[in-house]
Design a protein around this motif. Structure first.
Motif, PDB file in Angstrom:
ATOM      1  N   ALA A   1      57.403 -34.209  37.309  1.00 64.68           N
ATOM      2  CA  ALA A   1      56.394 -35.379  38.111  1.00 64.68           C
ATOM      3  C   ALA A   1      55.235 -35.314  37.274  1.00 64.68           C
ATOM      4  N   LEU A   2      54.559 -33.964  37.064  1.00 64.08           N
ATOM      5  CA  LEU A   2      53.395 -33.840  36.007  1.00 64.08           C
ATOM      6  C   LEU A   2      53.457 -34.240  34.590  1.00 64.08           C
ATOM      7  N   TRP A   3      54.819 -33.724  34.190  1.00 66.20           N
ATOM      8  CA  TRP A   3      55.048 -34.384  32.718  1.00 66.20           C
ATOM      9  C   TRP A   3      55.260 -35.948  32.658  1.00 66.20           C
ATOM     10  N   VAL A   4      55.760 -36.756  33.714  1.00 62.39           N
ATOM     11  CA  VAL A   4      55.968 -38.082  33.731  1.00 62.39           C
ATOM     12  C   VAL A   4      54.470 -38.442  33.793  1.00 62.39           C
ATOM     13  N   GLY A   5      53.632 -38.045  34.731  1.00 61.61           N
ATOM     14  CA  GLY A   5      52.159 -38.497  34.913  1.00 61.61           C
ATOM     15  C   GLY A   5      51.513 -38.451  33.362  1.00 61.61           C
ATOM     16  N   ALA A   6      51.706 -37.145  32.947  1.00 61.09           N
ATOM     17  CA  ALA A   6      50.928 -37.066  31.524  1.00 61.09           C
ATOM     18  C   ALA A   6      51.460 -37.903  30.332  1.00 61.09           C
ATOM     19  N   GLY A   7      52.870 -38.245  30.598  1.00 65.53           N
ATOM     20  CA  GLY A   7      53.257 -39.330  29.537  1.00 65.53           C
ATOM     21  C   GLY A   7      52.876 -40.472  29.844  1.00 65.53           C
ATOM     22  N   LEU A   8      52.733 -41.082  30.981  1.00 68.66           N
ATOM     23  CA  LEU A   8      52.069 -42.479  31.511  1.00 68.66           C
ATOM     24  C   LEU A   8      50.545 -42.423  30.643  1.00 68.66           C
ATOM     25  N   ALA A   9      50.003 -41.142  31.158  1.00 70.22           N
ATOM     26  CA  ALA A   9      48.369 -41.247  30.668  1.00 70.22           C
ATOM     27  C   ALA A   9      48.427 -41.488  28.958  1.00 70.22           C
TER      28      ALA A   9
END
Length: 105
Positions: A61-69
């Motif tokens: 979930a953190l990686w997805v959030g970082a990717g979206l940012a």
């Protein structure tokens, strides 16, 4: 300078309320969908079973959030620049007649 200030500066004076409302609505929708997407990535069977399972589910979930940012940053940098127009001259407001109050009564 914040995005709200930029949105209001680039809109004609009469449409300032529309620009402000649109900016707020898009910001709220981004927050709602961001939380929904990250929760969908995080949620899984027995995610709350052990601390290790929680951390293992939290990492993607953190990686997805970082990717979206990162995607948002890249799209903002690649967006074509907008032509900045000089601000319109402020118009003088006419005073209300003495018998008309601010509510029009």
């Amino acid at each position: 300078m914040s995005a709200a200030v930029r949105a209001l500066r680039r809109s004609p004076g009469a449409l300032g309320g529309v620009a402000s409302g649109t900016n707020s609505a898009i910001r709220e929708l981004g927050g709602v969908f961001g939380v929904a997407v990250l929760a969908a990535v995080f949620t899984g069977p027995a995610v709350y079973g052990t601390p290790d399972a929680f951390v293992d589910a939290f990492k993607p979930a953190l990686w997805v959030g970082a990717g979206l940012a990162a995607g948002g940053i890249v799209s903002a940098l690649l967006a074509p620049p907008r032509e900045v127009q000089p601000p319109e001259a402020t118009t003088r407001r006419t005073a209300l007649p003495a018998d008309v109050g601010p509510t029009g009564a």
